[in-house]
Design an enzyme around this catalytic site. Structure first.
Site, PDB file in Angstrom:
ATOM      1  N   HIS A 204      38.445  36.444  35.767  1.00  0.00           N
ATOM      2  CA  HIS A 204      37.108  35.846  35.802  1.00  0.00           C
ATOM      3  C   HIS A 204      36.329  36.302  34.562  1.00  0.00           C
ATOM      4  O   HIS A 204      36.602  37.384  34.018  1.00  0.00           O
ATOM      5  CB  HIS A 204      36.407  36.303  37.089  1.00  0.00           C
ATOM      6  CG  HIS A 204      35.066  35.719  37.311  1.00  0.00           C
ATOM      7  ND1 HIS A 204      33.924  36.261  36.761  1.00  0.00           N
ATOM      8  CD2 HIS A 204      34.653  34.640  38.024  1.00  0.00           C
ATOM      9  CE1 HIS A 204      32.877  35.553  37.120  1.00  0.00           C
ATOM     10  NE2 HIS A 204      33.285  34.565  37.892  1.00  0.00           N
ATOM     11  N   VAL A 206      33.605  37.872  33.939  1.00  0.00           N
ATOM     12  CA  VAL A 206      33.024  39.206  33.846  1.00  0.00           C
ATOM     13  C   VAL A 206      34.079  40.305  33.873  1.00  0.00           C
ATOM     14  O   VAL A 206      33.739  41.487  33.707  1.00  0.00           O
ATOM     15  CB  VAL A 206      31.988  39.469  34.970  1.00  0.00           C
ATOM     16  CG1 VAL A 206      30.815  38.524  34.853  1.00  0.00           C
ATOM     17  CG2 VAL A 206      32.618  39.399  36.341  1.00  0.00           C
ATOM     18  N   LYS A 207      35.344  39.952  34.071  1.00  0.00           N
ATOM     19  CA  LYS A 207      36.399  40.956  34.035  1.00  0.00           C
ATOM     20  C   LYS A 207      36.701  41.350  32.588  1.00  0.00           C
ATOM     21  O   LYS A 207      36.194  40.766  31.633  1.00  0.00           O
ATOM     22  CB  LYS A 207      37.653  40.428  34.732  1.00  0.00           C
ATOM     23  CG  LYS A 207      37.449  40.035  36.189  1.00  0.00           C
ATOM     24  CD  LYS A 207      36.989  41.190  37.038  1.00  0.00           C
ATOM     25  CE  LYS A 207      37.157  40.944  38.535  1.00  0.00           C
ATOM     26  NZ  LYS A 207      36.374  39.821  39.040  1.00  0.00           N
ATOM     27  N   THR A 208      37.589  42.343  32.406  1.00  0.00           N
ATOM     28  CA  THR A 208      37.834  42.881  31.071  1.00  0.00           C
ATOM     29  C   THR A 208      38.418  41.838  30.134  1.00  0.00           C
ATOM     30  O   THR A 208      38.075  41.789  28.952  1.00  0.00           O
ATOM     31  CB  THR A 208      38.764  44.103  31.165  1.00  0.00           C
ATOM     32  OG1 THR A 208      38.169  45.057  32.060  1.00  0.00           O
ATOM     33  CG2 THR A 208      38.944  44.759  29.807  1.00  0.00           C
TER      34      THR A 208
END
Length: 416
Positions: A204, A206-208
């Site tokens: 997603h 907002v993930k790394t």
């Protein structure tokens, strides 16, 4: 908002020119979905996390559904899930027909430990449920204590589904259970868990690393991973894996014993959880920068530790655990709102007015209306304590060092 300064969300994607070029190359090519970009990403991801295989899929929730389905979890079964997680870890088990045995967590780290898992197993057994799997959640970039949880799974004959949606790039540190003095990346699978071991990831924004929307399942058991792959694509089989055969060879094979090029079989219903080549191109490009992103997030967390120290004990960083090297996904600060005399809602609103975005991770899942109707009001004090004091502060690679100063100054202003 502070004049002239951009708003700082709690998290955001980092898209660079090479990402745009990678996606554009797919758009100019012959494949938009389930083509060479997906296969290339799966190979790269498996190599990065030390897994025998990786199956890319539509998102982290799809990865959880595939993992539970591949392990044969269904009606009459139960899965142990920590209360501190996103909705999907539990709802995917319920979609499979299983019950969810919610476990408490450590209030400081937000992680489910062995004692919490054992207590959830005991409650489930008392309720007459057949516990089939543990689903530890690696929260904010730190792992649950997997040495102990894997031993518990072995002792109880349970499968493991590691929810590593926060933990791409995190590694377990060497110890008594990891001889040889080397780190073990999250996602390689645990072959000593006989009931099956799978790890799920999310990409997603907002993930790394980001695919836009995307996920993956990794593991070390070829037969189990072959089932994940089939279930991801409608349960179809075109080329039998080693040790398998078509159920209808007369229809499947030509005179020389080769599979007819149009032929496929469905042994069981699956899903359309496939990832597109467009998304795979983006996340493949980002995977090449994973170590840079991990390093930048670690630098920002170190700056937070320095800048927030004067605000103790009102504000503390999340407790760090000794058994892993985290790839930080969230800066889930611990704030004593009662001592500050401010509600969390008031603090969030005031920070937003100063240009600082925040979020709460998470509302304990067992408090959601669906689960309360199903199981009543469970007493999980660690999860409720963690929830009452957590506030995720901005953390993403494009932040400047000075942005941490902005956040710390805004917090000091709001809390004082």
């Amino acid at each position: 908002m502070t004049a002239g300064l951009p708003f700082l969300p709690y998290g955001r994607q980092s898209v660079e020119e090479e990402d745009i070029a990678a996606v554009a190359a797919v758009l100019r090519g012959d494949w938009l979905t389930q083509g060479p970009a997906v296969a290339a990403f799966e190979r790269a991801l498996a190599g990065r996390v030390g897994a025998a295989d990786a199956v890319a899929c539509a998102n982290g929730t799809a990865a959880l559904r595939l993992a539970y389905a591949a392990l044969g979890i269904g009606p009459g079964d139960a899965v142990v899930v920590p209360a501190n997680t996103f909705l999907a870890t539990a709802s995917a088990a319920r979609h499979a027909g299983a019950e969810v045995a919610f476990a408490d967590v450590d209030p400081d780290s937000g992680l489910m430990g062995v004692a919490e898992a054992e207590a959830a197993i005991a409650r489930a057994t008392k309720a007459g449920w057949r516990v089939r799997a543990l689903a530890p959640v690696h929260y904010a970039g730190q792992t649950a204590p997997m040495a102990g949880l894997a031993a518990l799974a072995r002792a109880e004959g349970l499968a493991l589904v590691e929810d590593a949606c926060h933990a791409i790039g995190t590694a377990d540190l060497p110890g008594d259970d990891l001889p040889g003095g080397r780190e073990i990346p999250v996602g390689g699978g645990r072959p000593d868990v006989e009931a099956g071991s799978l790890t799920v990831f999310s990409f997603h924004p907002v993930k790394t690393i980001a695919a836009g929307e995307g996920g993956a399942v990794t593991g070390g058991d070829p037969a189990l991973m072959a089932r994940v792959r089939r279930l991801c694509n409608h349960g179809m089989m075109r080329d039998p894996e080693k040790g398998e055969a078509f159920a209808d060879p007369d229809a499947a094979l030509d005179a020389e014993g080769n599979a007819n090029p149009w032929y496929y079989e469905m042994a069981e219903p699956g899903f359309n959880h496939r990832l597109s080549d467009i998304h795979a191109a983006l996340v493949s490009s980002q995977l090449g920068r994973l170590d840079r992103y991990i390093g930048r997030r670690a630098r920002l967390m170190a700056l937070y530790a320095e800048r927030l120290a004067p605000l103790a004990p009102l504000v503390r960083l999340p407790a760090t655990v000794p058994w892993c090297r985290p790839a930080w996904h969230l800066c889930a600060a611990r704030i004593d709102f009662d001592a500050a005399g401010r509600t969390r809602s008031a603090v969030m609103s005031a920070l937003r007015a100063l240009g600082v975005g925040t979020q709460v991770h998470y509302i304990p899942v067992h408090r959601q209306p669906y689960w309360r109707r199903r199981y009543g009001d469970l007493a999980l004090p660690g999860a409720m304590d963690h929830y009452a004091h957590t506030l995720s502060l901005p953390l993403f690679p494009a932040m400047a060092d000075g942005d941490v100063d902005r956040v710390a100054a805004a917090l000091e202003r709001v809390l004082s």
